[in-house]
Design an enzyme around this catalytic site. Structure first.
Site, short mmCIF file in Angstrom:
data_model
loop_
_atom_site.label_atom_id
_atom_site.label_comp_id
_atom_site.label_asym_id
_atom_site.label_seq_id
_atom_site.Cartn_x
_atom_site.Cartn_y
_atom_site.Cartn_z
N ASP A 83 99.33 14.37 107.17
CA ASP A 83 100.07 15.87 108.54
C ASP A 83 100.83 15.61 109.94
O ASP A 83 99.91 14.34 109.93
CB ASP A 83 98.22 16.37 109.09
N HIS B 80 93.10 22.20 105.27
CA HIS B 80 94.72 22.23 105.21
C HIS B 80 94.07 21.98 103.30
O HIS B 80 92.98 21.98 102.91
CB HIS B 80 94.63 20.76 105.62
N TYR C 41 99.13 10.56 109.87
CA TYR C 41 98.24 11.79 110.97
C TYR C 41 98.72 11.50 112.69
O TYR C 41 98.17 11.28 113.70
CB TYR C 41 96.75 11.57 110.91
#
Length: 514
Positions: A407, A505, A367
């Site tokens: 991500d 998302h 992340y």
């Protein structure tokens, strides 16, 4: 990964998804999500005798965009009024309004005329339950200086009020005995390795004017090309038609799924979401999560609700800011080793990285820090974090290939974002971030598997809650599967699941031969 473990843990089907339905079964506390194609505003209700009058004209304009550019202001206003779109502003505003109408609305209208009923999944029933992220938080800042966005959003709201979805009947029988705890809102319990079978056969039957769930109906918003600056050869990503055939049963492969869940506890409590069904539908071997927003005290409870057969789970949480960031890997394959963070204290207090080692590759869920409101963390991101991550990956690669997913908070190219011109200085699309993504990852030999498989395809993985982002498919591609060059030939499918709702998302996946 060792022949003994290959017999049970890996998938025996990589079948593309035919429909995103949640099954209503007496043995499961699951719900059927139903929706209809986007209704048409009363300003331009389509009747049978009207189809030839303006629909054909709009189709002609869509097929020959050059005509639109040569239209005069009076012609533009007349055309816009005929289709019920506000016709105010300068010529560029009128052009933009007409183009947006053709891109975002025409496909849905045509389908509504042809296909009165169908089976779709809508994110509308969850948007009211989800709060928009703070601008200073973890996701990109949406473009807010376009009046047209507000106009179209208001039109969308009117359409929802003016038209009710048609009723559909969905019947399902199942041969899987589901191990579900009745006292949990959204159960994380299902056995893939040890599941039991009854005499029934799992089928989904749709009774709606003989429309079956295998029919491809192009009214899903994500199946319509939405981009402010599209190239002539770009097309919208559609997992129903663009995924390769499943691998044969005698092929050994692993199926990886990755998802920024934007708060795991909130997701599990969300009405209409079932982690159980997601696992059944996708049949993944490993699930990588980002932005779990968990604290250490939450881990024990979450582990008690894990899927049967996925006994291996590894969690890291932010200790510098509680209820923030956080990543995890849930796997039914027992890894050889596990690492947390980059091994650098300055970067490891926010719980942004988990690495597991399997027999033939390393898997990292990451992340990447967002540059934030006012790009306050941009310098940290591109001068410290990105180089440190790159060095970490290259060090791992010395012993075996690497798969990085998660991500990564960067839309690398203009094809990866709906409005590139309006977001030049937005976190996630600055020149600095895009250059850093290229320099520290792609130039170092890590391959963007989705873009390699789909070079001219517009597919988004993130949609902001404001301005109808998901409704109009105005998104960003921020979530990736990057692999070492040596693994590229083993990639069978790199895909996006835009129909899975519950977060801002959507999940991404990778099927890789072993």
């Amino acid at each position: 990964m060792g022949s003994k473990r290959l017999k049970t843990p890996f998938s025996n089907s990589s079948q593309p998804i035919s429909s995103s339905l949640e099954v209503n079964n007496n043995d499961m506390n699951l719900k059927v999500l139903q929706a209809s194609p986007s209704p048409i505003s009363n300003h331009h209700v389509v009747k049978e005798h009207d189809v030839d009058s303006y629909s054909i004209e709009i189709e002609r304009l869509r097929n020959d965009p050059a005509i639109v550019e040569t239209m005069t202001v009076p012609e533009l206003r007349k055309t816009l009024k005929s289709i019920g779109v506000p016709a105010k502003g300068r010529k560029e505003d009128l052009l933009s309004a007409l183009k947006n109408f053709m891109d975002n609305n025409m496909c849905e209208q045509d389908s509504q005329i042809r296909d009165k009923q169908g089976l779709f999944v809508s994110s509308e029933n969850t948007s009211s339950q989800m709060k928009a992220k703070n601008v200073s938080g973890e996701e990109p800042v949406d473009d807010v200086n376009h009046t047209l966005d507000t106009v179209e959003l208001n039109q969308g709201k009117r359409r929802l009020k003016q038209s009710e979805p048609a009723n559909k009947i969905v019947k399902a029988t199942t041969k899987k005995k589901l191990l579900v705890k009745s006292d949990e809102v959204s159960d994380f319990k299902s056995s893939r390795v040890k599941r039991k079978v009854s005499s029934g056969v799992f089928t989904i039957v749709a009774q709606s004017d003989e429309i079956s769930t295998t029919t491809t109906i192009q009214t899903e918003t994500w199946a319509v090309l939405a981009h402010k600056k599209p190239q002539k050869d770009w097309i919208a990503y559609n997992p129903r038609t663009m995924r390769p055939p499943p691998l044969s049963r005698d092929t050994k492969f692993v199926k990886l799924l990755s998802w920024n869940v934007n708060g795991l506890r909130a997701l599990l409590k969300l009405e209409g979401f079932s982690a159980l069904q997601l696992a059944q539908r996708e049949d993944f071997d490993v699930l990588c999560l980002q932005e779990t927003k968990l604290q250490e005290k939450d881990i024990k409870e979450i582990k008690q609700r894990l899927l049967d057969g996925y006994e291996n789970s590894f969690w890291t949480c932010s200790v510098s800011k509680l209820g923030y960031s956080g990543t995890a890997i849930i796997s039914r394959i027992k890894p050889l080793s596990v690492r947390y963070g980059l091994g650098i204290s300055d970067h490891d207090s926010e719980g942004r990285l988990v690495t597991v080692e399997f027999d033939t590759f390393y898997l990292i869920t990451g992340y990447v820090p967002n540059s934030g409101d006012g790009l306050k963390r941009l310098s940290y991101r591109v001068t410290e974090w990105d180089p440190a991550l790159s060095n970490y990956l290259k060090e791992l690669e010395k012993s075996k290939p690497v798969v990085l997913t998660g991500d990564l908070n960067c839309a690398h190219e203009e094809i990866d974002i709906y409005n590139p011109a309006g977001n030049k200085r937005s976190a996630g699309f600055t020149d600095e971030e895009r250059k850093s993504f290229e320099t520290n990852l792609l130039s170092k030999g890590f391959v963007d598997t989705f873009r390699r498989q789909h070079p001219g395809v517009v597919g988004y993985t993130y949609w902001g809650y404001r301005h109808g982002g998901r409704k109009f498919n105005r998104g960003w591609r921020l979530d990736y599967f990057l692999v070492s060059e040596s693994l590229v030939d083993k990639v069978h499918d790199s895909y996006i699941l835009p129909d899975v709702i519950g977060s801002d998302h959507c999940p991404t996946g990778l099927v890789m031969k072993l």
